[in-house]
Design a protein around this motif. Sequence first.
Motif, PDB file in Angstrom:
ATOM      1  N   SER A  72      54.107   6.963  52.330  1.00 44.66           N
ATOM      2  CA  SER A  72      54.207   7.672  53.431  1.00 44.66           C
ATOM      3  C   SER A  72      54.345   9.242  53.457  1.00 44.66           C
ATOM      4  CB  SER A  72      55.197   6.871  54.624  1.00 44.66           C
ATOM      5  OG  SER A  72      55.470   7.567  55.878  1.00 44.66           O
ATOM      6  N   SER A  73      54.999   9.776  54.421  1.00 45.00           N
ATOM      7  CA  SER A  73      55.427  11.363  54.473  1.00 45.00           C
ATOM      8  C   SER A  73      56.807  11.521  54.933  1.00 45.00           C
ATOM      9  CB  SER A  73      54.242  11.976  55.284  1.00 45.00           C
ATOM     10  OG  SER A  73      54.659  13.200  55.433  1.00 45.00           O
ATOM     11  N   SER A  74      57.567  12.569  54.743  1.00 45.83           N
ATOM     12  CA  SER A  74      58.703  12.943  55.186  1.00 45.83           C
ATOM     13  C   SER A  74      58.447  13.354  56.679  1.00 45.83           C
ATOM     14  CB  SER A  74      59.471  14.120  54.433  1.00 45.83           C
ATOM     15  OG  SER A  74      58.453  14.966  54.482  1.00 45.83           O
ATOM     16  N   THR A  75      57.551  13.725  56.950  1.00 41.92           N
ATOM     17  CA  THR A  75      56.762  14.174  58.353  1.00 41.92           C
ATOM     18  C   THR A  75      57.227  12.958  59.694  1.00 41.92           C
ATOM     19  OG1 THR A  75      55.307  15.704  57.711  1.00 41.92           O
ATOM     20  CG2 THR A  75      55.027  15.154  59.939  1.00 41.92           C
ATOM     21  N   TYR A  76      57.077  11.899  59.070  1.00 42.04           N
ATOM     22  CA  TYR A  76      57.290  10.474  59.817  1.00 42.04           C
ATOM     23  C   TYR A  76      58.523   9.883  59.640  1.00 42.04           C
ATOM     24  CZ  TYR A  76      52.579  10.590  61.773  1.00 42.04           C
ATOM     25  OH  TYR A  76      51.382  10.838  62.436  1.00 42.04           O
ATOM     26  N   ASN A  77      59.828  10.972  59.129  1.00 46.92           N
ATOM     27  CA  ASN A  77      60.931  10.413  59.134  1.00 46.92           C
ATOM     28  C   ASN A  77      61.893  11.348  59.937  1.00 46.92           C
ATOM     29  OD1 ASN A  77      63.724  10.458  58.232  1.00 46.92           O
ATOM     30  ND2 ASN A  77      62.869   8.699  56.830  1.00 46.92           N
ATOM     31  N   ALA A  78      62.144  10.783  61.179  1.00 50.63           N
ATOM     32  CA  ALA A  78      62.773  11.751  62.321  1.00 50.63           C
ATOM     33  C   ALA A  78      64.049  12.312  61.473  1.00 50.63           C
ATOM     34  CB  ALA A  78      63.559  10.842  63.358  1.00 50.63           C
ATOM     35  N   ARG A  79      64.887  11.704  60.748  1.00 54.71           N
ATOM     36  CA  ARG A  79      66.011  12.449  59.906  1.00 54.71           C
ATOM     37  C   ARG A  79      65.407  13.555  59.074  1.00 54.71           C
ATOM     38  NH1 ARG A  79      71.424  10.780  58.480  1.00 54.71           N
ATOM     39  NH2 ARG A  79      70.940   8.749  59.268  1.00 54.71           N
ATOM     40  N   PHE A  80      64.546  13.550  58.177  1.00 53.54           N
ATOM     41  CA  PHE A  80      63.976  14.416  57.558  1.00 53.54           C
ATOM     42  C   PHE A  80      63.406  15.654  58.216  1.00 53.54           C
ATOM     43  CE2 PHE A  80      63.241  10.992  54.225  1.00 53.54           C
ATOM     44  CZ  PHE A  80      64.518  10.701  54.028  1.00 53.54           C
ATOM     45  N   ALA A  81      62.582  15.362  59.345  1.00 53.81           N
ATOM     46  CA  ALA A  81      61.885  16.078  59.915  1.00 53.81           C
ATOM     47  C   ALA A  81      62.688  17.031  60.813  1.00 53.81           C
ATOM     48  CB  ALA A  81      60.731  15.294  60.965  1.00 53.81           C
ATOM     49  N   ALA A  82      63.974  16.543  61.188  1.00 55.04           N
ATOM     50  CA  ALA A  82      64.877  17.479  62.049  1.00 55.04           C
ATOM     51  C   ALA A  82      65.293  18.595  61.180  1.00 55.04           C
ATOM     52  CB  ALA A  82      66.060  16.511  62.416  1.00 55.04           C
TER      53      ALA A  82
ATOM     54  N   PRO B 170      61.458  23.547  64.321  1.00 52.18           N
ATOM     55  CA  PRO B 170      60.364  22.837  64.973  1.00 52.18           C
ATOM     56  C   PRO B 170      58.877  23.486  64.989  1.00 52.18           C
ATOM     57  CG  PRO B 170      62.244  23.256  66.249  1.00 52.18           C
ATOM     58  CD  PRO B 170      62.562  24.034  65.103  1.00 52.18           C
ATOM     59  N   PHE B 171      58.999  24.724  64.762  1.00 58.85           N
ATOM     60  CA  PHE B 171      57.466  25.451  64.769  1.00 58.85           C
ATOM     61  C   PHE B 171      56.839  25.132  63.440  1.00 58.85           C
ATOM     62  CE2 PHE B 171      54.972  29.139  63.394  1.00 58.85           C
ATOM     63  CZ  PHE B 171      53.633  28.750  64.350  1.00 58.85           C
ATOM     64  N   VAL B 172      57.642  25.169  62.409  1.00 58.73           N
ATOM     65  CA  VAL B 172      56.926  24.484  61.022  1.00 58.73           C
ATOM     66  C   VAL B 172      56.583  23.185  61.104  1.00 58.73           C
ATOM     67  CG1 VAL B 172      57.830  24.269  58.590  1.00 58.73           C
ATOM     68  CG2 VAL B 172      58.656  26.407  59.796  1.00 58.73           C
ATOM     69  N   HIS B 173      57.345  22.253  61.856  1.00 57.99           N
ATOM     70  CA  HIS B 173      57.046  21.032  61.798  1.00 57.99           C
ATOM     71  C   HIS B 173      55.767  20.723  62.542  1.00 57.99           C
ATOM     72  CE1 HIS B 173      57.689  16.569  61.760  1.00 57.99           C
ATOM     73  NE2 HIS B 173      57.522  16.637  63.117  1.00 57.99           N
ATOM     74  N   TRP B 174      55.631  21.509  63.590  1.00 58.49           N
ATOM     75  CA  TRP B 174      54.240  21.578  64.444  1.00 58.49           C
ATOM     76  C   TRP B 174      53.164  22.066  63.479  1.00 58.49           C
ATOM     77  CZ3 TRP B 174      50.919  25.284  65.467  1.00 58.49           C
ATOM     78  CH2 TRP B 174      49.747  25.156  66.398  1.00 58.49           C
TER      79      TRP B 174
ATOM     80  N   LYS C 161      52.309  19.049  60.970  1.00 58.79           N
ATOM     81  CA  LYS C 161      51.733  17.958  61.547  1.00 58.79           C
ATOM     82  C   LYS C 161      49.977  18.500  62.109  1.00 58.79           C
ATOM     83  CE  LYS C 161      53.291  14.830  63.985  1.00 58.79           C
ATOM     84  NZ  LYS C 161      53.804  13.803  64.800  1.00 58.79           N
ATOM     85  N   THR C 162      49.935  19.524  62.594  1.00 62.14           N
ATOM     86  CA  THR C 162      48.746  19.973  63.086  1.00 62.14           C
ATOM     87  C   THR C 162      47.673  20.269  61.845  1.00 62.14           C
ATOM     88  OG1 THR C 162      49.906  20.947  64.976  1.00 62.14           O
ATOM     89  CG2 THR C 162      47.528  21.656  64.660  1.00 62.14           C
ATOM     90  N   ALA C 163      48.254  20.846  60.634  1.00 60.32           N
ATOM     91  CA  ALA C 163      47.283  21.176  59.638  1.00 60.32           C
ATOM     92  C   ALA C 163      47.008  20.033  58.823  1.00 60.32           C
ATOM     93  CB  ALA C 163      48.264  22.015  58.744  1.00 60.32           C
ATOM     94  N   PHE C 164      47.577  18.937  59.169  1.00 62.84           N
ATOM     95  CA  PHE C 164      47.071  17.657  58.446  1.00 62.84           C
ATOM     96  C   PHE C 164      47.068  16.696  59.515  1.00 62.84           C
ATOM     97  CE2 PHE C 164      49.542  20.163  55.236  1.00 62.84           C
ATOM     98  CZ  PHE C 164      48.552  20.310  54.595  1.00 62.84           C
ATOM     99  N   SER C 165      46.562  17.075  60.618  1.00 63.15           N
ATOM    100  CA  SER C 165      46.300  16.086  61.857  1.00 63.15           C
ATOM    101  C   SER C 165      45.389  14.664  61.483  1.00 63.15           C
ATOM    102  CB  SER C 165      46.069  16.847  63.153  1.00 63.15           C
ATOM    103  OG  SER C 165      44.559  17.171  62.996  1.00 63.15           O
TER     104      SER C 165
END
Length: 262
Positions: free
Chosen positions: A130-140, A144-148, A151-155
């Motif tokens: 899977s990906s750390s992007t889909y883990n709320a603890r890791f993504a936090a 926020p801008f980096v997370h966005w 997610k957008t660059a690999f939408s």
Amino acid sequence: MVTSADTRTIAIFGATGQTGRVIVRHLLAQAESRPLQLQIYVRDRAKLFTLCPGIDTKPHVQIFQGALTDVEVAKSTISGAHIVVSTLGENDNVPGVRVLQDGANSIIAALEDLKAQQKGWQKPHVFYLSSSTYNARFAAERPPFVHWLIKTAFSHPYADLAKAQARLIESTSLLSITLIQPPVLIEEEGTGHEISTESVRLAVSYEDLGAAFTEMVLEDRYQELPAVGVSSKLGDRPARYAPEIFRRIFWGMLAHIKSLVF
């Protein structure tokens, strides 16, 4: 093929990818000293033979070739497996990609058939990339801008991942699952792996991710965890990884914008 009662049978999807080939290499080495049976799905048998010379002569290896949507091939690969490993995926932001959905659909359909047809059938445990992007603890841990941006660059591959893993997670009558959720995947030599439910570093090499997968596949205690992160021990080196990360984000954002415009 006849196997002993204590043999651990492992089905592998994605064996010729950069993570999968490391897992196969480690499991072949482990099979020299412990009872393992490997059942490997490939779309291109010749590619596997090039990556793993002599694998076709191993008595504890079976190889199944076909389209990812071929349920019969998936069924042969999974039949009798205690563990299913999936490292399928697409790294580029390709519109319409559905390799993960196709793989998940075939795995689920195969398990439905096996459950109905085999007396004494037991559901396998799936270790799923899977990906750390889909883990709320890791993504936090990310701004926020980096997370966005990520997610957008690999939408497109993320959309494929979200749908595929949701299907697998809800199929509780057919399988149990552990999501393997790494940060940025990097091509470099391994520096040792870390497995954690609390956090991830900036990056993980394919070598370290494959080694971590192998450890989890062979140790039952990891089956109790719904999701884990995997990092390289030296995975926090921003100056080393920033150029590659920004390059991927740039091209991924460009692909995302093109898909919106055209």
